[in-house]
Structures are given as C-alpha cells and as structure tokens.
Design a protein around this motif. Structure first.
Motif, short mmCIF file in Angstrom:
data_model
loop_
_atom_site.label_atom_id
_atom_site.label_comp_id
_atom_site.label_asym_id
_atom_site.label_seq_id
_atom_site.Cartn_x
_atom_site.Cartn_y
_atom_site.Cartn_z
N GLU A 194 126.85 14.03 -4.55
CA GLU A 194 125.71 13.95 -5.45
C GLU A 194 126.14 13.57 -6.87
N ARG A 195 127.23 14.17 -7.32
CA ARG A 195 127.74 13.88 -8.64
C ARG A 195 128.22 12.42 -8.73
N ALA A 196 128.82 11.97 -7.63
CA ALA A 196 129.32 10.59 -7.63
C ALA A 196 128.17 9.60 -7.71
N HIS A 197 127.03 9.91 -7.08
CA HIS A 197 125.88 9.03 -7.13
C HIS A 197 125.24 9.02 -8.53
N GLU A 198 125.36 10.15 -9.20
CA GLU A 198 124.76 10.25 -10.53
C GLU A 198 125.53 9.41 -11.56
N LEU A 199 126.82 9.20 -11.34
CA LEU A 199 127.65 8.46 -12.32
C LEU A 199 127.37 6.95 -12.28
#
Length: 199
Positions: A194-199
């Motif tokens: 999820e964090r990777a998609h947010e970046l």
C-alpha cells in the motif's frame, strides 16, 4: 330390647332417676370427635412413587443429553479456535492474555504457555500501546467490533504490523465476566504494498 331401653330412659327421666349407663351412652351422640383421615392404600402409594421415579429418570436422561450436547459443542469450538488460520486470543478487560490459539502464538513469536498471563500490550511497540488501549476501552464500552493496525516489538527480521479486530464477549471464570475476543493477522506485506502504491 331397644324399645325397652328407650322406655327405661324415659321413665328414669320422669322419675328423676339416673338412666342406666349403657342406655345413656347409646342414647347420647358423642360430641367433639374427629374423623381420622383414611390411610392411603399401599398400592396407591406405590403407584405414586413409581410415577415420580419415572419422571426423575426422564429428567436425568434430558440432563445427560444436554450435557453431551454441550461437550460436543465445546469440542467443536475448541477445534475451530485452536486450529483456525487466523490468530485468536482471549483477553481480560485489562488486556491480559487468557488463551491464545496456535496461529496467534506463531504470529506473536512465543510459546502458547508463555503468552498466558502476559499483557498483550507488552508485545507491541511503545508507540502502538495507546492505540491498543483505546481499542479495548471502546470495545468494552460500546460492545461493538473495533479494528486497528499496530506494530509488534521489532525483531531481527524487522517490524511486523498486525491488524486487530476486538469484540466484547461474556465468559471467563465468572459466568457474566466481560472478556475480549481478539482476532489478529499479519498485514506487514500488505501495508508495504500500500505504501509503495502511494509513492
């Protein structure tokens, strides 16, 4: 003879003499006597006792059947709880671990016996403990299922994130004692994606 005795009583009364003892006893009805209740017949008593015995046996059979059903239900519950793929723990209102299943012990990296009696918050990172305390308080106060994400104490493989779902239940040593059923799963990889998609 009866007519002679009646005449003797009447003539004695007219003459002022005391009538014969037998005549007075038979002429005057007894007063104040009580009629004793008839004793129950032995056969009737045996019939009543036999009926009560049969009723007690039927009640005992019902109790035994209910006990067997409860034991079977408890075994099913234990199997579902113990071998579920999701981590489960039963906590006291203060957050003390009373029980934990196999998956829960594996997620918390501890032996099941070693987890019992420990505060669940002690397994979390210091920053997540207040979040967990709020989860417990809200669940017990509202009686609703509450969720949150918390981080475990960091281990050699790094920090792990658990998603908790808490629900208030009734149980424990006392029949009406409030407890918390806590379900948890490892969402570390999901959170990283999820964090990777947010970046």
């Amino acid at each position: 003879r009866k007519s002679r005795k009646r005449l003797a009583v009447a003539s004695s009364a007219r003459a002022g003499r005391r009538p014969p003892r037998g005549a007075v006893a038979k002429a005057q009805p007894k007063r104040g006597g009580r009629v004793k209740p008839q004793a129950a017949r032995p056969r009737a008593l045996l019939h009543e006792l036999d009926a009560e015995r049969l009723e007690l046996e039927a009640q005992n059979d019902e109790l035994r059947a209910a006990q067997h059903a409860m034991e079977a239900s408890l075994e099913r519950y234990t199997a579902l709880f113990d071998f579920a793929p999701t981590g489960y723990a039963i906590l006291s209102p203060q957050g003390i671990i009373g029980e934990a299943n196999r998956a829960g012990a594996a997620l918390l990296a501890g032996a099941r016996g070693g987890l019992v009696g420990r505060p669940f918050a002690a397994l979390l990172s210091p920053g997540a403990r207040s979040t967990f305390a709020g989860l417990l308080a809200t669940t017990l106060e509202r009686g609703t299922t509450e969720t949150c994400d918390v981080e475990l104490l960091e281990r050699s493989e790094g920090a792990s994130t658990l998603r908790l779902a808490a629900r208030a239940i009734t149980g424990g040593a006392r029949a009406r004692e409030r407890m918390v059923l806590l379900a948890f799963e490892d969402v570390t990889q999901r959170r990283r994606r999820e964090r990777a998609h947010e970046l």
